[in-house]
Write an enzyme that holds these catalytic residues in place. Structure first.
Site, PDB file in Angstrom:
ATOM      1  CG  ASP A 163      23.276 -14.015  -9.415  1.00  0.00           C
ATOM      2  OD1 ASP A 163      22.351 -13.200  -9.263  1.00  0.00           O
ATOM      3  OD2 ASP A 163      23.106 -15.252  -9.365  1.00  0.00           O
ATOM      4  CG  ASP A 224      16.731 -17.714 -10.592  1.00  0.00           C
ATOM      5  OD1 ASP A 224      16.957 -16.522 -10.844  1.00  0.00           O
ATOM      6  OD2 ASP A 224      17.479 -18.437  -9.919  1.00  0.00           O
TER       7      ASP A 224
HETATM    8  C1  GLA Z   1      20.719 -16.941  -9.194  1.00  0.00           C
HETATM    9  C2  GLA Z   1      20.541 -16.544 -10.664  1.00  0.00           C
HETATM   10  C3  GLA Z   1      20.469 -17.802 -11.522  1.00  0.00           C
HETATM   11  C4  GLA Z   1      21.741 -18.617 -11.332  1.00  0.00           C
HETATM   12  C5  GLA Z   1      21.930 -18.940  -9.865  1.00  0.00           C
HETATM   13  C6  GLA Z   1      23.279 -19.595  -9.603  1.00  0.00           C
HETATM   14  O1  GLA Z   1      19.600 -17.587  -8.685  1.00  0.00           O
HETATM   15  O2  GLA Z   1      19.384 -15.758 -10.839  1.00  0.00           O
HETATM   16  O3  GLA Z   1      20.298 -17.445 -12.882  1.00  0.00           O
HETATM   17  O4  GLA Z   1      22.828 -17.897 -11.847  1.00  0.00           O
HETATM   18  O5  GLA Z   1      21.858 -17.776  -9.045  1.00  0.00           O
HETATM   19  O6  GLA Z   1      23.486 -19.858  -8.259  1.00  0.00           O
END
Ligand code: GLA
Length: 417
Positions: A163, A224
Site C-alpha cells: 500500500d 477503495d
Molecule cells: C488502503 C487500501 C485498502 C486497505 C486499507 C488498509 O485504504 O487501499 O485496500 O488495504 O488501506 O488499511
C-alpha cells in the site's frame, strides 16, 4: 560462424541480465490472481474478545483457508489467502528491527499459518505499506526494505500487497520497483501488488503504466471499494472513462485491479452481485473476495463459483474488456476472448449492465454490428448465467434482443464460428 554465434550468445545473455535487473519478470499471475482478502469485510477489527470470529487473527485466516477448500472455492480457482492491514505489532523487534506479527492475535507468528495454508494447497498473501506506516498506523517498510523483503520470504509469503499511505508520492515511481527487485532477489517468487497508481491518480498525477507493468503483477488504480452498488458504479465509471489510458496495459503477468469482490456481504442484491462479477470478469480483474465465507448464501456462492464467468476472467489472451457503448442507461461492456477463428476474429464476452432503477426489466435491441461483432460466419451465443440456455447462431446484421433487470446484468458469450 563460431564468432558470430558467440557474439550473439553474449549479447543475448547481457540483455537477459539487464532485463532481470530491470523488471519484475517473476513469471507469476499469467491470469488475474484469484483468492480472498480480509480488508473490505473485516477491516481493522482487532478486539478478539468482543468479535472472536471477525478479528484479524490467525483463527480468521485459518477458518477462511479451510472454507475456501471445503466450500468448493479452491476447485473453482480461488487460491490466495491474503492478510490485509492490522496484523502487526505497533513496533518492530527492538534488536533485529524485524516486523513482528501481533503477539496476541498471531501467537505463533506467521509461519504455522503459512504452513497450514500451503498444506491444504493454497497460497499465502500479506499486506504492507511503502511508507512509514500502513494506512491503519502500523510500521511500514520504508526504512527496512531489504530486511522486510527477506522476512516475507522467510515467512513463505507468495503474494505481497504494498500500500502507499504515509509515503511521499513523488518517491513511489522509484521506490516501488526497488521493493519489487528486493522481493525478487530473495529467490522466492512472490506476486507483487502495487498501490502506487491509486495514490498518484488521487493526487492528480498520471501514473507511468509502462513502468508499472514492468515492475508489478497488479496494481490498484483507484479508490477503495465499499459495500454498496454506488461504490461498484463509481469504479465502473472510473474504468469506463479512463479506459483508453488504462486498458491497453493489462495482460498476462500485469493487471489493473478495480479492488475486491463484495459478493456475500450486506450491500449487493442478487442482481447487483451478478453485475459486479460480470463486469470484473470483463475487466480481467483479480477476483479477490472479501466476505465471511461461512455466511455466503447458496445463490451468491453459485455466482462466485460460476465456471463460465470465471473462464471469461481467466481467458488466456488476457485482453482487458471495455465499455463499448451506453444507451438509455444500459451499458454494454465487451471483452475479446478465445476461441479466435480464421481472419483473427475473436469470440466475445458481452455484458449488458443496467444502471436503471425503474422497476421493470428494460428491453434493448442491438445488431451485432453495433456491438462491434463483425465475424461474417456469425457467433454461437450462450447465457453465461444460465446453463440451460442456448440462444443459437447470430450474424453481424442480426438483432440481439434482451431484457435487463434494474441494476442487473445479462451476460453472454458470443463464440465465433
Ligand atoms: C488502503 C487500501 C485498502 C486497505 C486499507 C488498509 O485504504 O487501499 O485496500 O488495504 O488501506 O488499511
Amino acid at each position: 560462424m563460431y564468432r558470430a554465434s558467440s557474439v550473439f550468445l553474449g549479447t543475448f545473455l547481457l540483455l537477459q541480465l539487464l532485463h532481470c535487473g530491470m523488471g519484475l519478470d517473476n513469471g507469476l499471475a499469467l491470469t488475474p490472481p484469484m483468492g480472498w482478502m480480509s480488508w473490505e469485510r473485516f477491516r481493522c477489527l482487532t478486539d478478539c474478545e468482543l468479535y472472536p470470529n471477525e478479528c484479524i487473527s490467525e483463527q480468521l485466516f485459518r477458518r477462511h483457508a479451510d472454507l475456501l477448500v471445503t466450500e468448493g472455492y479452491a476447485d473453482a480457482g480461488y487460491e490466495y489467502i491474503i492478510i490485509d492491514d492490522c496484523w502487526l505489532e505497533k513496533d518492530r523487534d527492538n534488536k533485529s528491527q524485524k516486523l513482528v506479527a501481533d503477539k496476541q492475535r498471531f501467537p505463533n507468528g506467521l509461519n504455522p499459518l503459512a504452513d497450514h495454508i500451503h498444506n491444504i494447497g493454497l497460497k499465502f498473501g500479506l499486506y504492507q505499506d511503502y511508507g512509514t506506516n500502513t494506512c491503519a498506523g502500523f510500521p511500514g517498510v520504508i526504512k527496512h526494505m531489504q530486511l522486510d523483503a527477506q522476512t516475507f520470504a522467510d515467512w513463505d509469503v507468495d503474494y505481497v500487497k504494498l500500500d502507499g499511505c504515509y509515503a511521499n508520492i513523488s518517491d513511489m515511481a522509484v521506490g516501488y520497483p526497488e521493493f519489487g527487485r528486493l522481493l525478487n532477489a530473495t529467490g522466492r517468487p512472490m506476486v507483487y501488488s502495487c498501490s502506487w497508481p491509486a495514490y498518484q491518480e488521487d493526487a492528480g498525477e498520471m501514473p507511468d503504466y509502462t513502468s508499472l507493468k514492468q515492475h508489478c503483477n497488479l496494481w490498484r488504480n483507484w479508490d477503495d471499494i465499499d459495500d454498496s452498488l454506488e461504490s461498484v458504479a463509481q469504479i465502473m465509471d472510473y474504468f469506463g472513462k479512463n479506459q483508453d489510458r488504462i486498458q491497453p496495459h493489462a495482460g498476462p503477468g500485469h493487471w489493473n485491479d478495480p479492488d475486491m469482490l463484495l459478493l456475500g456481504n450486506y450491500g449487493l442484491s442478487y442482481d447487483q452481485s451478478k453485475l459486479q462479477m460480470a463486469i470484473w470478469s470483463i475487466m480481467a480483474a483479480p477476483l479477490i473476495m472479501s466476505n465471511d465465507l461461512a455466511a455466503v448464501r447458496p445463490e451468491i456462492k453459485d455466482i462466485l463459483q460460476n465456471r463460465k464467468v470465471i473462464a471469461v476472467d481467466q481467458d488466456v489472451l488476457g485482453i482487458q474488456g471495455r465499455r463499448v457503448l451506453s444507451k438509455n442507461q444500459i451499458e454494454v461492456w465487451s471483452r475479446p476472448i478465445t476461441p479466435v477463428v480464421s481472419n483473427n476474429q475473436h469470440s466475445y464476452a458481452v455484458a449488458f449492465a443496467s444502471r436503471r432503477s425503474d422497476g421493470a426489466p428494460y428491453r434493448i435491441v442491438f445488431t451485432l454490428k453495433e456491438l462491434g461483432l463483425h465475424n461474417a460466419a456469425g457467433y454461437d451465443v450462450e447465457d453465461l448465467y444460465d446453463d440451460t440456455s442456448k440462444l443459437g447462431i447470430f450474424r453481424p446484421a442480426n438483432q440481439f434482443i434482451t431484457r435487463v433487470n434494474p441494476n442487473g446484468v445479462n451476460f453472454y458469450k458470443f463464440t465465433a464460428l
